[in-house]
Design a protein around this motif. Structure first.
Motif, short mmCIF file in Angstrom:
data_model
loop_
_atom_site.label_atom_id
_atom_site.label_comp_id
_atom_site.label_asym_id
_atom_site.label_seq_id
_atom_site.Cartn_x
_atom_site.Cartn_y
_atom_site.Cartn_z
N ASP A 82 -1.18 1.88 5.56
CA ASP A 82 -1.16 2.90 4.50
C ASP A 82 -1.73 2.38 3.19
O ASP A 82 -1.53 2.97 2.13
CB ASP A 82 0.28 3.37 4.27
N ARG A 83 -2.45 1.27 3.25
CA ARG A 83 -3.07 0.66 2.07
C ARG A 83 -4.51 0.32 2.42
O ARG A 83 -4.82 -0.03 3.55
CB ARG A 83 -2.30 -0.61 1.72
N THR A 85 -8.34 -1.40 0.62
CA THR A 85 -9.16 -1.86 -0.48
C THR A 85 -10.54 -1.26 -0.28
O THR A 85 -10.99 -1.08 0.85
CB THR A 85 -9.24 -3.40 -0.54
N THR A 112 -7.78 -0.32 -5.02
CA THR A 112 -6.75 -0.29 -4.00
C THR A 112 -6.32 1.17 -3.88
O THR A 112 -6.05 1.82 -4.90
CB THR A 112 -5.52 -1.15 -4.40
N VAL A 114 -3.82 4.01 -1.65
CA VAL A 114 -2.64 4.11 -0.81
C VAL A 114 -2.57 5.51 -0.22
O VAL A 114 -3.02 6.48 -0.83
CB VAL A 114 -1.35 3.79 -1.59
N ARG A 115 -1.98 5.56 0.98
CA ARG A 115 -1.77 6.85 1.62
C ARG A 115 -0.49 7.46 1.04
O ARG A 115 0.55 6.83 1.01
CB ARG A 115 -1.62 6.66 3.13
N TRP A 120 -4.87 10.18 0.51
CA TRP A 120 -5.21 8.90 -0.13
C TRP A 120 -5.39 9.09 -1.63
O TRP A 120 -5.99 10.07 -2.08
CB TRP A 120 -6.48 8.33 0.48
N ARG A 123 -4.51 3.57 -6.44
CA ARG A 123 -3.37 2.99 -7.15
C ARG A 123 -3.85 1.98 -8.19
O ARG A 123 -3.21 1.77 -9.21
CB ARG A 123 -2.41 2.31 -6.19
#
Length: 135
Positions: A82-83, A85, A112, A114-115, A120, A123
């Protein structure tokens, strides 16, 4: 569709949605590209923490009568659950109606993402100028 491919497409789309938001000055839609706790590192804004600070900076940085056209290319996405780059090269053209750009810049963006339940979101974003041309 394979989940990894779908994630890559969604994150690529996230960059496109960000450039459109910036060009159209749709600050009220910032939550569609950033998390509430986003951190943006930029040479112009310094280190901004939180979506309200980022939007405040974007509003304050507006120049009367000036428009921008952002493009992103060479996206590289690495998904880990869930992350993710992601990085991109970006070009920003500053212009006034009917005139050629008076300022152009090349940037590198390192992010970066995140889901979230809404999809998405960025962050963290680090914006690094590569070059600039005035006139």
């Amino acid at each position: 569709m394979d989940t990894l491919i779908a994630d890559h497409i969604a994150i690529t789309d996230l960059f496109t949605r960000l450039t459109r938001l910036l060009d159209e000055k749709r600050w009220e839609d910032a939550g569609t590209v950033y998390t509430d706790d986003v951190t943006v590192h930029s040479p112009r804004g310094g280190e901004l923490h939180g979506i309200d600070k980022v939007v405040g900076f974007l509003r304050q940085a507006e120049a009367g009568g000036e428009h921008t056209q952002h493009t992103s290319t060479d996206l590289l996405v690495e998904v880990d659950g869930d992350r993710a780059t992601a990085s991109a090269n970006s070009f920003v053209y500053h212009y006034r109606d009917g005139q050629a750009p008076h300022f152009t810049g090349g940037l590198r963006q390192y992010t970066t993402a995140v889901r979230t339940p809404a999809g998405w979101r960025f962050r963290e974003m680090r914006i690094m100028p590569a070059w600039r041309r005035e006139g």
